[in-house]
Design a protein around this motif. Structure first.
Motif, PDB file in Angstrom:
ATOM      1  N   ASN A   1       0.827  -1.206   0.000  1.00  0.00           N
ATOM      2  CA  ASN A   1       0.000   0.000   0.000  1.00  0.00           C
ATOM      3  C   ASN A   1       0.863   1.258   0.000  1.00  0.00           C
ATOM      4  N   TRP A   2       1.942   1.235   0.792  1.00  0.00           N
ATOM      5  CA  TRP A   2       2.829   2.397   0.869  1.00  0.00           C
ATOM      6  C   TRP A   2       3.548   2.609  -0.459  1.00  0.00           C
ATOM      7  N   LEU A   3       4.041   1.517  -1.065  1.00  0.00           N
ATOM      8  CA  LEU A   3       4.741   1.632  -2.347  1.00  0.00           C
ATOM      9  C   LEU A   3       3.815   2.131  -3.460  1.00  0.00           C
ATOM     10  N   ILE A   4       2.580   1.658  -3.470  1.00  0.00           N
ATOM     11  CA  ILE A   4       1.628   2.142  -4.475  1.00  0.00           C
ATOM     12  C   ILE A   4       1.398   3.642  -4.270  1.00  0.00           C
ATOM     13  N   GLY A   5       1.217   4.053  -3.024  1.00  0.00           N
ATOM     14  CA  GLY A   5       1.065   5.480  -2.736  1.00  0.00           C
ATOM     15  C   GLY A   5       2.289   6.269  -3.161  1.00  0.00           C
ATOM     16  N   HIS A   6       3.455   5.712  -2.912  1.00  0.00           N
ATOM     17  CA  HIS A   6       4.721   6.345  -3.316  1.00  0.00           C
ATOM     18  C   HIS A   6       4.760   6.552  -4.827  1.00  0.00           C
TER      19      HIS A   6
ATOM     20  N   ARG B   1      -6.602   6.244  -1.153  1.00  0.00           N
ATOM     21  CA  ARG B   1      -6.176   5.747   0.169  1.00  0.00           C
ATOM     22  C   ARG B   1      -4.686   5.419   0.181  1.00  0.00           C
ATOM     23  N   PHE B   2      -4.194   4.814  -0.911  1.00  0.00           N
ATOM     24  CA  PHE B   2      -2.766   4.498  -0.990  1.00  0.00           C
ATOM     25  C   PHE B   2      -1.937   5.784  -0.920  1.00  0.00           C
ATOM     26  N   ARG B   3      -2.370   6.793  -1.654  1.00  0.00           N
ATOM     27  CA  ARG B   3      -1.661   8.076  -1.664  1.00  0.00           C
ATOM     28  C   ARG B   3      -1.677   8.702  -0.273  1.00  0.00           C
TER      29      ARG B   3
END
Length: 151
Positions: free
Chosen positions: A53-58, A100-102
């Motif tokens: 989730n963090w990497l997708i947001g990244h 949400r990921f962002r």
């Protein structure tokens, strides 16, 4: 008149002889191994999903900050991204999910400090280090359980 022979009795293997204490210890060991394995699996899944989730947001934030399509898409980026991801067969990718990921990436920037450079590299680069780290953790767990069983 033909004479039929009586069937020869088949010797069934007897149940392993064990004292009740030994059997109870076996059951306890299996329950403990199962519980520890289940806890490790849950932890691995939670960690993996958190990092995902963090990497997708990244990646979303990095794309937005490049500015290439930001002006053209504006806030339409996330719905367009969700639609394209859904077309690839991914599940649960309506426009809320990329948002949400962002947000997750923005709220927890310190996660970056826990990741190796390989995790932050190009697409798919994280697969090998993640698999190796998981394998190492599994091997440590097996060693620990084996030592506890021998004790």
């Amino acid at each position: 008149m033909s004479s039929k022979k009586a069937p020869t009795p088949v010797n069934k293997p007897s149940a392993p002889s064990a004292t009740p204490g030994d059997f109870d210890a076996l059951v306890s060991a299996i329950v403990r191994i199962h519980g520890q394995s289940q806890a490790l699996a849950a932890k691995a899944v939670n960690t993996s999903l958190t990092v995902r989730n963090w990497l997708i947001g990244h990646r979303i934030v990095a794309f937005e900050q490049q500015g290439k399509d930001r002006a053209a898409y504006g806030e339409r980026l996330l719905p367009a991204l969700a639609q394209r991801l859904a077309a690839t067969g991914l599940k649960r990718v309506d426009a809320r999910e990329p948002r949400r990921f962002r947000l997750f990436y923005s709220v927890y920037p310190q996660i970056r400090e826990t990741l190796s450079p390989e995790w932050l590299a190009g697409p798919g680069a994280a697969a090998l280090p993640a698999a190796l780290a998981c394998q190492e953790e599994i091997e440590r767990f097996i060693t620990q359980v084996s030592q506890e069983a021998g004790a």
